[in-house]
Scaffold this motif. Structure first.
Motif, mmCIF file in Angstrom:
data_model
loop_
_atom_site.group_PDB
_atom_site.id
_atom_site.type_symbol
_atom_site.label_atom_id
_atom_site.label_comp_id
_atom_site.label_asym_id
_atom_site.label_seq_id
_atom_site.Cartn_x
_atom_site.Cartn_y
_atom_site.Cartn_z
ATOM 1 N N VAL A 38 2.457 35.649 40.970
ATOM 2 C CA VAL A 38 3.768 36.376 41.506
ATOM 3 C C VAL A 38 3.423 36.201 43.018
ATOM 4 O O VAL A 38 2.549 35.897 43.548
ATOM 5 C CB VAL A 38 3.862 37.872 41.092
ATOM 6 N N LEU A 66 -6.083 47.369 47.235
ATOM 7 C CA LEU A 66 -5.536 45.840 47.441
ATOM 8 C C LEU A 66 -6.450 44.839 46.710
ATOM 9 O O LEU A 66 -7.595 44.927 46.917
ATOM 10 C CB LEU A 66 -4.976 45.554 48.773
ATOM 11 N N TYR A 117 -12.433 53.161 47.590
ATOM 12 C CA TYR A 117 -13.380 53.090 46.305
ATOM 13 C C TYR A 117 -14.574 52.130 47.275
ATOM 14 O O TYR A 117 -14.441 51.590 48.095
ATOM 15 C CB TYR A 117 -12.783 51.886 45.267
ATOM 16 N N VAL A 120 -14.310 46.261 45.528
ATOM 17 C CA VAL A 120 -13.046 45.602 45.917
ATOM 18 C C VAL A 120 -12.644 44.400 44.999
ATOM 19 O O VAL A 120 -13.402 43.841 44.248
ATOM 20 C CB VAL A 120 -13.653 44.810 47.359
ATOM 21 N N ALA A 121 -11.272 44.204 44.956
ATOM 22 C CA ALA A 121 -10.650 43.392 43.935
ATOM 23 C C ALA A 121 -10.511 41.885 44.572
ATOM 24 O O ALA A 121 -10.086 42.121 46.012
ATOM 25 C CB ALA A 121 -9.318 43.809 43.438
ATOM 26 N N ARG A 123 -9.693 37.390 44.351
ATOM 27 C CA ARG A 123 -9.399 36.513 43.775
ATOM 28 C C ARG A 123 -9.039 35.088 44.548
ATOM 29 O O ARG A 123 -8.490 35.440 45.720
ATOM 30 C CB ARG A 123 -8.281 36.631 42.566
HETATM 31 O O1 TXA Z 1 -1.421 38.337 40.636
HETATM 32 C C1 TXA Z 1 -1.786 39.092 41.165
HETATM 33 O O2 TXA Z 1 -2.853 40.009 41.024
HETATM 34 C C2 TXA Z 1 -0.895 39.504 42.379
HETATM 35 C C3 TXA Z 1 -0.794 38.282 43.234
HETATM 36 C C4 TXA Z 1 0.103 38.634 44.616
HETATM 37 O O3 TXA Z 1 -2.294 37.974 43.739
HETATM 38 N N1 TXA Z 1 -1.312 40.800 43.039
HETATM 39 C C5 TXA Z 1 -1.268 42.030 42.369
HETATM 40 O O4 TXA Z 1 -1.480 42.952 43.304
HETATM 41 O O5 TXA Z 1 -0.563 41.893 41.322
HETATM 42 P P1 TXA Z 1 -1.022 44.474 43.105
HETATM 43 O O6 TXA Z 1 -1.526 45.259 44.315
HETATM 44 O O7 TXA Z 1 0.598 44.527 42.603
HETATM 45 O O8 TXA Z 1 -1.985 44.899 42.004
HETATM 46 C C6 TXA Z 1 -3.537 45.134 42.114
HETATM 47 C C7 TXA Z 1 -3.969 46.060 40.994
HETATM 48 C C8 TXA Z 1 -3.662 47.341 41.366
HETATM 49 O O9 TXA Z 1 -3.279 47.820 40.061
HETATM 50 C C9 TXA Z 1 -4.998 47.958 41.807
HETATM 51 O O10 TXA Z 1 -4.749 49.456 41.419
HETATM 52 C C10 TXA Z 1 -5.776 47.184 41.213
HETATM 53 O O11 TXA Z 1 -5.539 45.964 41.195
HETATM 54 N N2 TXA Z 1 -7.114 47.219 42.047
HETATM 55 C C11 TXA Z 1 -7.379 46.738 43.423
HETATM 56 N N3 TXA Z 1 -8.654 47.227 43.927
HETATM 57 C C12 TXA Z 1 -9.223 47.579 42.644
HETATM 58 C C13 TXA Z 1 -10.489 48.275 42.687
HETATM 59 N N4 TXA Z 1 -11.366 48.274 43.569
HETATM 60 N N5 TXA Z 1 -10.722 48.978 41.505
HETATM 61 C C14 TXA Z 1 -9.729 48.965 40.438
HETATM 62 N N6 TXA Z 1 -8.731 48.420 40.376
HETATM 63 C C15 TXA Z 1 -8.337 47.890 41.580
#
Ligand code: TXA
Ligand code: MG
Length: 331
Positions: A38, A66, A117, A120-121, A123
């Motif tokens: 997306v 993020l 947290y 970190v996420a 990709r």
């Molecule tokens: O496809 C995708 O992942 C898109 C594109 C732009 O890369 N990004 C996306 O980001 O969907 P967002 O922010 O809409 O969703 C990210 C998800 C959130 O549900 C967030 O809670 C989870 O990733 N997340 C991020 N860091 C995390 C962490 N340390 N532990 C658990 N969940 C995490």
């Protein structure tokens, strides 16, 4: 600037757009970026003020962390720590691509990015324009989906504009997103021996399990929710009420004036003022996934009283589509 990515020739307009995006990001501004999943709302991951403006622009709660987008798997070393072998193996197999991995965070990642947290996420996205962009920057990009919090994710530039309105930043136009569903999010447990699924997405569970060689671990909804707010029950919602049904026949003309039907293949005779969108006449679930959000955006703008969505076969990307439709149906 490094104008090309090894696999990709840019035209003049794209080079100019990239240069604008680079300038803005270096100046701490936001840019909407295309990815294969997306559109993302991107900022310099190391610029706290820029990261903060992502939360403001989306109306995103500050407890929702993020995803950090990198240009090469090696960058994982700087962003995370104690990276399990399985993470390296998965990166080698699925990056660039729609897989997000949650690992322990390094000191380089602020609490703002990780929402406090300790993880970190991360990709590596597969869109050639965004890879070229990352290659022109000396910092990674944080990017949530480029929509208002809880609304439908954008798979085309116009969806970004529709959702963010006057807050829309510069959009790097990369056309329609090829996968059309967010990345699949996983994490690790048991010293990296176990892989936990946090969010279903554009990489199917079957494909992941085939590679890992054992079943994914599923968390209860409650644990998932505290771990990954993107799995909160209400999410990805159109403004029009939506119900998810197994059998469309039982939901034909139930007293609503205008109903929009979202189906895999159109096997009924719907007549105006009702509207129907078929996601894949060939019943191909990859195609259906790629068209899902565009269809939801279109139905949501069709002045309907109700959207009736048909559940997909519960295999492959059908599971991820059903997940999003369930959340879209939450009020
Ligand atoms: O496809 C995708 O992942 C898109 C594109 C732009 O890369 N990004 C996306 O980001 O969907 P967002 O922010 O809409 O969703 C990210 C998800 C959130 O549900 C967030 O809670 C989870 O990733 N997340 C991020 N860091 C995390 C962490 N340390 N532990 C658990 N969940 C995490
Ligand atoms: Mg999102």
């Amino acid at each position: 600037m490094n104008q090309s990515h090894p696999d990709f020739e840019l035209n003049t307009a794209q080079i100019q757009a990239l240069e604008s995006a680079v300038k803005l990001l270096k100046a701490g501004k936001l840019v909407a970026i295309p990815t294969e999943t997306v559109y993302g709302l991107a900022a310099n991951a190391f610029d706290e003020a820029a990261v903060r403006s992502i939360y403001d622009t989306k109306g995103r709660p500050s407890n929702n962390p993020l995803i950090v987008h990198i240009k090469h798997a090696d960058e994982l070393r700087a962003i995370g720590k104690n990276i399990p072998d399985m993470a390296w193996n998965l990166a080698a197999r699925f990056w660039p691509g729609p897989l997000t991995m949650i690992v322990e965070k390094s000191d380089k990642i602020s609490d703002l990015v990780s929402a406090n947290y300790s993880t970190v996420a991360v990709r590596m996205p597969a869109h050639p324009l965004t890879l070229a962009l990352l290659h022109s920057l000396d910092f990674p990009l944080v990017a949530p989906s480029a929509n208002r919090s809880n609304h439908i994710s954008p798979t085309k530039p116009e969806h970004v504009r529709d959702s963010l309105g006057t807050k829309t930043p510069f959009i790097l136009d990369g056309g329609a997103c090829q996968k059309g569903l967010e990345s699949t999010i996983i994490g690790f447990e048991n010293n990296g021996q176990d892989v936990v699924l946090y969010r279903q997405g554009a990489l199917s569970e079957e494909e992941l399990e085939l590679f890992i060689g054992k079943p994914l671990i599923y968390r209860s909804e409650e644990t998932k929710q505290s771990q990954s707010p993107g799995s909160s029950r209400k999410h990805y919602s159109p403004n029009t009420p939506l119900i998810l049904v197994d059998d469309i026949n039982q939901h034909l003309e139930k007293g609503h004036n205008r109903v929009g039907y979202l189906v895999l293949k159109n096997e009924w005779n719907f007549s105006p003022p009702n509207k129907v969108i078929a996601l894949s006449p060939e019943k191909n679930l990859e195609e259906a996934a790629s068209k899902l959000y565009d269809a939801l955006h279109a139905l949501d703008q069709s002045d309907l009283d109700l959207i009736v969505a048909q559940s997909m076969p519960n295999v492959g990307l059908g599971k991820s589509i059903n997940d999003r439709l369930k959340r879209a149906a939450e009020r």
